[in-house]
Design an enzyme around this catalytic site. Structure first.
Site, mmCIF file in Angstrom:
data_model
loop_
_atom_site.group_PDB
_atom_site.id
_atom_site.type_symbol
_atom_site.label_atom_id
_atom_site.label_comp_id
_atom_site.label_asym_id
_atom_site.label_seq_id
_atom_site.Cartn_x
_atom_site.Cartn_y
_atom_site.Cartn_z
ATOM 1 N N GLY A 1 48.994 43.710 34.205
ATOM 2 C CA GLY A 1 48.458 45.034 35.018
ATOM 3 C C GLY A 1 48.110 45.899 34.728
ATOM 4 N N GLY B 1 56.109 40.819 52.323
ATOM 5 C CA GLY B 1 55.769 39.428 52.974
ATOM 6 C C GLY B 1 53.892 38.621 52.329
ATOM 7 N N ASP C 1 49.471 41.458 45.452
ATOM 8 C CA ASP C 1 49.052 40.127 46.231
ATOM 9 C C ASP C 1 47.447 40.874 46.860
ATOM 10 O OD1 ASP C 1 51.513 39.047 46.563
ATOM 11 O OD2 ASP C 1 52.056 40.820 48.280
#
Length: 322
Positions: A223, A48, A254
């Protein structure tokens, strides 16, 4: 200054099929497809967006406040987050529903079939920001969760005097153009990856320059090319830590956000914040799962300094984990 993290809490169920999906699909019968794949392996991991950011921020001594919704099965997840240092007192527990869950089946060719169960995540729309007990000037990270909750928080931040960090992620495709433009207009800071940055331009009709120079700062992760941080005063590119063994890219963005936010709350230069993000991202990239990595503050400083120069800034704070 406090940071309120409103993104999702979810379980990730990852399965692996020892064959190729394409070998079992009949193109002429797609209208009545009915398939079941026997898998050899499955792992259940904590995930999450909100929980991932909170976990990484806590590992380096932050005090993240997770304001989201979970289900009746949140017990072990809660213990895991609290043991890392995450404040979960703002998590609403639905006594009937299960925590949001992501189910992914991957074959030998890396083709994937996935489903997402919203579950308790839908309850976040009934969680007003006023209940998060923030104060004017505090930060609110509006990350992917129920799109209705995200739109609500965009409005409530302004009314409560909270500074919104807009992190639309995969929900860009779920929100309409007017909502996205509202998010950009109200954003104090913006976090996107390079693909999402292009998608934002397409969906909102805003130019790259309009998006980059609207908020106080904008972070675009690139990236393997690193991350770009744009403010009114500077436009910097921070590289990744080299030679990291790439095990699993899931949750790396995240992790970057968690590291960046820790530095930002300390008032450190944007470059150092982004370098801290790159360091937490490297730890995440080298492990399976989004919350399987861990480290002490001493280990973090050493790893950071293998690539970057903080000029002693990291030594100015002490962490219990050291």
């Amino acid at each position: 200054m406090k940071v309120i993290l409103t993104g999702s809490i979810a379980f990730d169920y990852l399965m692996y099929f020892p064959g190729y999906f394409k070998d079992h699909i009949l193109p002429e019968s797609l209208h009545k497809i009915s398939l079941s794949f026997l898998v050899d392996d499955m792992v259940k991991r904590f995930g999450g967006v909100g929980a991932n950011i909170a976990y990484n921020m806590a590992l380096i001594g932050g005090d993240p406040y997770l304001y989201s919704a979970a289900g009746q099965d949140f017990g072990d997840f809660d213990k895991h987050l609290r043991s890392a240092g995450v404040d979960t007192s703002g998590v609403y527990i639905d006594p009937v529903k299960f925590t949001a869950s992501f189910f992914q089946n991957t074959d030998l060719g890396q083709a994937q079939i996935a489903s997402f169960y919203t579950g308790a995540m839908a309850d976040s729309v009934n969680m007003p920001l006023a209940d998060a007990k923030g104060h004017p000037g505090d930060l609110v990270m509006v990350s992917p969760t129920d799109p209705r909750a995200m739109e609500r928080y965009m409005e409530e931040c302004k009314g409560l005097g909270l500074r919104m960090l807009f992190d639309p992620g995969q929900q860009i495709v779920r929100m309409n153009a007017a909502t996205m433009r509202k998010g950009l207009k109200n954003a104090y800071g913006l976090f996107v990856n390079d693909y999402e940055f292009e998608l934002l331009q397409k969906e909102t009709g805003c130019s790259a320059e309009e998006i980059l120079h609207g908020p106080e700062f904008c972070v675009v992760t690139l990236g393997k090319e690193g991350a770009r941080v744009v403010t009114a005063q500077e436009d910097i590119l921070v590289p990744v830590i080299p030679d990291v063994k790439i095990v699993d890219p899931t949750g790396v963005g995240d992790a970057f956000r968690g590291g960046f936010l820790r530095g930002y709350l300390l008032g450190w230069p944007m470059r150092v914040c982004a370098e801290m993000g790159a360091t937490t991202a490297a730890y995440c990239l080298a492990e399976h799962g989004t919350q399987e990595h861990s480290f002490t503050w001493a280990q973090f400083k050493k790893y950071y300094r293998s690539t970057f120069d903080d000029k002693g800034l990291l030594d100015t704070i002490n962490q219990d984990k050291e």
